[in-house]
Design a protein around this motif. Structure first.
Motif, PDB file in Angstrom:
ATOM      1  N   THR A   1      63.750 -83.333 -56.552  1.00 45.61           N
ATOM      2  CA  THR A   1      63.100 -83.557 -57.839  1.00 45.61           C
ATOM      3  C   THR A   1      61.728 -82.889 -57.767  1.00 45.61           C
ATOM      4  OG1 THR A   1      61.990 -85.588 -57.154  1.00 45.61           O
ATOM      5  CG2 THR A   1      64.231 -85.819 -58.087  1.00 45.61           C
ATOM      6  N   TYR A   2      61.085 -82.740 -58.903  1.00 42.29           N
ATOM      7  CA  TYR A   2      59.724 -82.207 -58.922  1.00 42.29           C
ATOM      8  C   TYR A   2      58.819 -83.071 -58.043  1.00 42.29           C
ATOM      9  CZ  TYR A   2      54.988 -81.362 -60.555  1.00 42.29           C
ATOM     10  OH  TYR A   2      53.644 -81.104 -60.597  1.00 42.29           O
TER      11      TYR A   2
ATOM     12  N   LYS B   1      56.670 -81.911 -54.834  1.00 44.21           N
ATOM     13  CA  LYS B   1      55.206 -82.049 -54.887  1.00 44.21           C
ATOM     14  C   LYS B   1      54.694 -82.878 -53.716  1.00 44.21           C
ATOM     15  CE  LYS B   1      51.392 -83.238 -57.871  1.00 44.21           C
ATOM     16  NZ  LYS B   1      50.889 -84.214 -58.781  1.00 44.21           N
TER      17      LYS B   1
ATOM     18  N   ARG C   1      66.884 -72.316 -62.587  1.00 49.35           N
ATOM     19  CA  ARG C   1      66.033 -73.228 -63.367  1.00 49.35           C
ATOM     20  C   ARG C   1      65.492 -74.351 -62.472  1.00 49.35           C
ATOM     21  NH1 ARG C   1      64.729 -74.918 -68.260  1.00 49.35           N
ATOM     22  NH2 ARG C   1      66.059 -73.972 -69.643  1.00 49.35           N
ATOM     23  N   GLN C   2      66.322 -74.919 -61.621  1.00 51.24           N
ATOM     24  CA  GLN C   2      65.863 -75.979 -60.715  1.00 51.24           C
ATOM     25  C   GLN C   2      64.837 -75.444 -59.726  1.00 51.24           C
ATOM     26  OE1 GLN C   2      69.850 -76.988 -59.448  1.00 51.24           O
ATOM     27  NE2 GLN C   2      69.588 -79.078 -60.228  1.00 51.24           N
ATOM     28  N   TYR C   3      65.050 -74.228 -59.260  1.00 53.97           N
ATOM     29  CA  TYR C   3      64.084 -73.637 -58.338  1.00 53.97           C
ATOM     30  C   TYR C   3      62.721 -73.512 -59.022  1.00 53.97           C
ATOM     31  CZ  TYR C   3      61.467 -70.174 -55.756  1.00 53.97           C
ATOM     32  OH  TYR C   3      60.453 -69.522 -55.104  1.00 53.97           O
ATOM     33  N   VAL C   4      62.709 -72.988 -60.221  1.00 51.58           N
ATOM     34  CA  VAL C   4      61.445 -72.774 -60.925  1.00 51.58           C
ATOM     35  C   VAL C   4      60.828 -74.101 -61.361  1.00 51.58           C
ATOM     36  CG1 VAL C   4      60.391 -71.787 -63.006  1.00 51.58           C
ATOM     37  CG2 VAL C   4      62.020 -70.436 -61.664  1.00 51.58           C
ATOM     38  N   GLN C   5      61.595 -74.959 -62.021  1.00 50.14           N
ATOM     39  CA  GLN C   5      61.062 -76.200 -62.592  1.00 50.14           C
ATOM     40  C   GLN C   5      60.716 -77.252 -61.541  1.00 50.14           C
ATOM     41  OE1 GLN C   5      60.176 -76.920 -65.806  1.00 50.14           O
ATOM     42  NE2 GLN C   5      60.531 -74.743 -66.110  1.00 50.14           N
ATOM     43  N   ASN C   6      61.566 -77.420 -60.551  1.00 52.32           N
ATOM     44  CA  ASN C   6      61.358 -78.486 -59.568  1.00 52.32           C
ATOM     45  C   ASN C   6      60.509 -78.046 -58.381  1.00 52.32           C
ATOM     46  OD1 ASN C   6      63.312 -79.482 -61.289  1.00 52.32           O
ATOM     47  ND2 ASN C   6      64.576 -80.347 -59.676  1.00 52.32           N
TER      48      ASN C   6
ATOM     49  N   ARG D   1      57.183 -74.770 -59.502  1.00 51.55           N
ATOM     50  CA  ARG D   1      56.129 -75.416 -60.300  1.00 51.55           C
ATOM     51  C   ARG D   1      55.360 -76.426 -59.454  1.00 51.55           C
ATOM     52  NH1 ARG D   1      56.090 -79.952 -64.168  1.00 51.55           N
ATOM     53  NH2 ARG D   1      58.267 -80.228 -63.649  1.00 51.55           N
TER      54      ARG D   1
ATOM     55  N   ASP E   1      51.437 -76.303 -58.559  1.00 52.11           N
ATOM     56  CA  ASP E   1      50.566 -77.436 -58.905  1.00 52.11           C
ATOM     57  C   ASP E   1      49.800 -77.968 -57.702  1.00 52.11           C
ATOM     58  OD1 ASP E   1      51.439 -77.201 -61.506  1.00 52.11           O
ATOM     59  OD2 ASP E   1      52.753 -78.962 -61.441  1.00 52.11           O
TER      60      ASP E   1
END
Length: 160
Positions: free
Chosen positions: A90-91, A95, A131-136, A139, A143
């Protein structure tokens, strides 16, 4: 720049055959003995190291590759540290992991570039979607690392 791969299985460094080309960066397996590798790397004119650090998103522990990254930095090499896990976090998991990594003593100082995942179009390196690579993942890396002045390198895709 040209790149050469130095791979070791028994702790010794096996430099490439001599050539007239100048190599300024190498990818290391992480199995090499840093003290033995440094003289060979210097002899070849290498100034940059790319190191792999496999991990699991939920397991926060100091990696041997991280200690070696610090050693190479202290010896004057530029260090790119590739953080690699094939599972889709997950993001928040991503993080949290990146915050753990960047907060390790001396690691952020030693790493010049944080490379996030290798060849996400290959199943053995990434089990998710672009998309999961970029978004989760990417990103979350941005951040965490960018506000601290750290450079983030996104993954390149493999070519057939």
């Amino acid at each position: 720049s040209n790149t050469v791969r130095i791979t070791t299985e028994d702790g010794t460094v096996n430099p490439p055959p001599p050539s007239s080309e100048y190599f300024d960066g190498v990818t290391l397996s992480g199995n090499e003995d840093v003290e033995q590798a440094i003289p060979h790397l210097r002899r070849l004119g290498i100034t940059g190291i790319r190191m792999w650090s496999d991990f699991e998103w939920d397991r926060h522990n100091f990696k041997d590759a991280w200690a070696k990254a610090i050693q190479y930095h202290d010896a004057g090499f530029h260090v790119t540290l590739l953080l690699q896990d094939d599972k889709v976090p997950t993001y928040e998991q991503a993080k949290n992991y990146f915050e753990f990594a960047v907060s390790r003593p001396r690691l952020a100082e030693a790493v010049d570039r944080w490379e996030i995942i290798n060849e996400p179009n290959l199943w053995q390196y990434w089990r998710g979607t672009a998309r999961q690579y970029v978004q989760n993942v990417l990103r979350a890396a941005s951040d965490v690392f960018r506000p601290r002045g750290e450079l983030v390198v996104g993954a390149a895709t493999a070519w057939d």
